[in-house]
Scaffold this active site. Structure first.
Site, PDB file in Angstrom:
ATOM      1  N   GLU A   1       0.913  -1.517  -0.134  1.00  0.00           N
ATOM      2  CA  GLU A   1       0.204   0.443   0.245  1.00  0.00           C
ATOM      3  C   GLU A   1       0.889   1.137   0.538  1.00  0.00           C
ATOM      4  O   GLU A   1       0.501   2.468   0.052  1.00  0.00           O
ATOM      5  CB  GLU A   1      -0.584   0.045   1.129  1.00  0.00           C
ATOM      6  CG  GLU A   1      -1.466  -0.823   1.230  1.00  0.00           C
ATOM      7  CD  GLU A   1      -2.962  -1.538   2.129  1.00  0.00           C
ATOM      8  OE1 GLU A   1      -3.571  -1.428   2.338  1.00  0.00           O
ATOM      9  OE2 GLU A   1      -1.872  -1.056   3.227  1.00  0.00           O
TER      10      GLU A   1
HETATM   11  C1  TNX Z   1      -4.307  -4.319   5.046  1.00  0.00           C
HETATM   12  S1  TNX Z   1      -2.775  -6.305   4.652  1.00  0.00           S
HETATM   13  C2  TNX Z   1      -3.279  -3.764   5.715  1.00  0.00           C
HETATM   14  C3  TNX Z   1      -3.282  -3.378   6.697  1.00  0.00           C
HETATM   15  C4  TNX Z   1      -4.778  -3.008   7.351  1.00  0.00           C
HETATM   16  C5  TNX Z   1      -5.169  -4.771   7.353  1.00  0.00           C
HETATM   17  C6  TNX Z   1      -6.982  -4.234   7.731  1.00  0.00           C
HETATM   18  C7  TNX Z   1      -2.102  -5.212   4.581  1.00  0.00           C
HETATM   19  C8  TNX Z   1      -0.620  -5.853   3.750  1.00  0.00           C
HETATM   20  N1  TNX Z   1      -1.839  -4.145   4.568  1.00  0.00           N
HETATM   21  O1  TNX Z   1      -2.209  -2.271   6.709  1.00  0.00           O
HETATM   22  O2  TNX Z   1      -4.461  -2.755   8.691  1.00  0.00           O
HETATM   23  O3  TNX Z   1      -5.561  -4.305   5.411  1.00  0.00           O
HETATM   24  O4  TNX Z   1      -7.696  -5.207   7.443  1.00  0.00           O
END
Ligand code: TNX
Length: 571
Positions: free
Chosen positions: A350
């Site tokens: 992300e």
């Molecule tokens: C996705 S899974 C994220 C996290 C959040 C989560 C909440 C991932 C690598 N990143 O930053 O905490 O979803 O479900």
């Protein structure tokens, strides 16, 4: 004492047998006689073990009553004595028996639990497997490694009555069901992740989580140590990361961080339980806390305010600046040096604001830094399109089993850890009324957590490329130890079974009935769990968990620091 002719020499590093402590007085309770008659039936059955073993051969006429003067006898070999001590430590509180651990070569005349390392057995059982035989004479646990013995001990624990989980003596007939279990894992890597960045959890909470993992033969604890809301590990060369970046948490609650002594306590506790810690430093995104401490890492060199919300994808360290690489090198060098395990997780998820080419350049350079430190790179599957380094591991967290980019990374040599968000994300709610958690990847009840096959889950990825399975617990809405357990249990054992047990044993109906026999164990151990209709014997109610941080709001309702609604920014 001269050695007995023909007897094997004592282990070179044998510790002297401890003075045998006096047994505590048997406690009278309504649970049974203090001295049960031999032949009392076992409460647990050999077929109730979770995760399901590879092979189970019950021999009901061979039930074994653990006598009050039983000994734990252990043969020579690296780590075996520690496993024997661990077993005795597990059994002493509830039984009140002294259970001395001895390294003598001669078998006790009756009633011993014998742990043996045997290289030939190791050829058959592999590096993590074990063979457990219970007969009227005692218990024989054999493995090729101390890790195998440790897993066997967890099975042995489940064969004793549920009262074995009591922290204080219980007068019970400690009968084990007779028979043989031969067992080894389907996947080498079985993991759970704890996000200590969104909310901070102190060392005792983490140690307790490690205990929960070990119980179900989960052998990796991935610690998500850094994120926008908090930096949780002390770094000597960049001290403000922890002291400034660690100060806050989601919802404005108290932060915290692990000193190097704290981190060592976690590592030591994990190592004694044959759990490998996988530290994650999430880069280049999810770095707001680092930027508050060191604004020179920010693309505009301006320090942002601390972040207490739950959005994702807005922060990043400047991937074009050499200062950033100096920072990354120092941090990863220190974390690598402190961590005995082979892995270093670099996050990679992300980083929405970093252009694709700058992102690829950053990840490739950081991967090389990790490789130069002698560690294996792990990253969330966003790193899949970037160049490959030897042995790297991609952690897949998608919800659609068709991901050609990840499949292509596997073809180029990456191995895969599977964490499908719609199956293995322990921060998802069980049901619409679950008081904490998210639902962006759907609701995950026990059945949904259990009913998938890691070997075929991702299109175009053969089972041989799957290193294992990991269940992440993100903690935007999870604020206490009780809430951690509420989200872990009963889904964690489901993930453990998927990752450990042969596919041939997979059976939802059998699983839920087997797991239901564990509820009294969790009750005894003081483990909080989600109660639902899926486990026979569990009540139908979803029990909201108490929150220590709860405060009455202006309307007199209870609100919760750290409680959040679902993330709106998740795709
Ligand atoms: C996705 S899974 C994220 C996290 C959040 C989560 C909440 C991932 C690598 N990143 O930053 O905490 O979803 O479900």
């Amino acid at each position: 004492m001269p050695p007995t002719p023909g007897a094997p020499a004592p282990c070179p590093d044998a510790r002297p047998d401890p003075a045998v402590p006096t047994p505590r007085p048997a406690v009278e309770t309504s649970e049974g006689p203090a001295h049960p008659a031999p032949g009392t039936r076992a409460e647990a059955r050999l077929t109730e073990v979770v995760p399901a073993p590879e092979r189970v051969e019950p021999a009901p006429e061979q039930d074994f009553l653990l006598p009050e003067d039983a000994v734990v006898r252990v043969g020579c070999g690296a780590g075996a004595r520690d496993v024997a001590d661990h077993l005795a430590d597990l059994l002493r509180p509830a039984t009140g028996y002294p259970l001395p651990v001895t390294e003598t070569a001669t078998a006790a005349s009756h009633g011993e639990i014998a742990l043996t390392l045997d290289a030939d057995a190791g050829d058959e059982l592999g590096p993590q497997g074990y063979r457990l035989r219970v007969s009227t004479d005692g218990v024989r646990l054999t493995a090729g490694t101390a890790t195998g013995l440790f897993h066997g001990v967890q099975t042995l624990r489940q064969l004793l009555p549920a009262a074995i989980e009591s922290p204080t003596p219980v007068a019970a007939a400690w009968v084990l069901p007779g028979g043989t279990i031969v067992d080894r894992p389907r996947f080498a890597y079985r993991g759970a992740m704890l996000d200590v960045a969104r909310h901070f959890f102190g060392v005792p909470d983490v140690l307790r989580v490690v205990d929960h993992l070990a119980r179900y033969k989960i052998n990796h604890l991935h610690l998500h140590l850094t994120d926008d809301q908090g930096w949780r590990i002390a770094v000597d060369t960049w001290p403000r990361l922890a002291t400034v970046g660690g100060a806050g948490a989601v919802g404005g609650g108290p932060g915290g961080y692990y000193t190097s002594d704290d981190y060592r306590l976690i590592l030591d506790h994990a190592a004694r339980r044959h759990v490998t810690v996988v530290p994650e430093i999430d880069l280049p995104g999810h770095t707001n806390a680092a930027l508050t401490a060191y604004p020179q890492l920010a693309p505009d060199r301006v320090g942002p305010p601390p972040y207490t919300g739950t959005e994702v994808g807005f922060s990043y360290v400047d991937p074009t600046s050499e200062q950033t690489y100096a920072f990354v090198t120092d941090v990863l060098r220190e974390v690598a040096a402190a961590s005995p395990g082979p892995y270093l997780h670099i996050g990679g998820d992300e980083a929405f604001k970093v252009p694709a080419d700058a992102y690829a350049h950053f990840v490739e350079r950081v991967q090389r830094i990790v490789a130069d430190l002698g560690k294996t790179v792990v990253g969330w599957h966003q790193i899949a399109p970037t160049d490959h380094v030897d042995g790297r591991i991609v952690q897949w967290w998608g919800t659609d089993g068709n991901d050609p980019t990840t499949a292509d990374a596997v073809r180029r040599g990456a191995r895969l850890v599977l964490s499908p968000a719609d199956r293995a994300y322990l921060d998802m709610k069980y049901a619409p009324d679950t008081p904490i958690g998210h639902d962006w990847a759907g609701l995950i009840d026990l059945h949904r957590a259990y009913d998938w096959d890691p070997g075929t889950h991702l299109t175009g990825v053969p089972e041989s490329a799957v290193l294992g399975v990991e269940a992440p617990l993100w903690t935007e809405s999870v604020t206490t130890r009780t809430e951690i357990e509420f989200m872990l249990f009963p889904r964690l054992p489901a993930i453990a079974e998927l990752a450990w047990s042969p596919r041939a044993t997979h059976d939802w109906s059998g699983f839920r009935h087997r797991l239901a026999t564990h509820l009294p164990r969790w009750d005894r151990a003081g483990i909080t769990y989600h109660r639902g209709t899926e486990l026979p014997g569990s009540t139908t109610a979803t029990v909201p968990t108490p929150r220590t941080e709860a405060q009455p709001d202006a309307q007199g309702e209870v609100t919760h620091s750290g409680a959040n609604t679902d993330q709106t920014s998740m795709s």
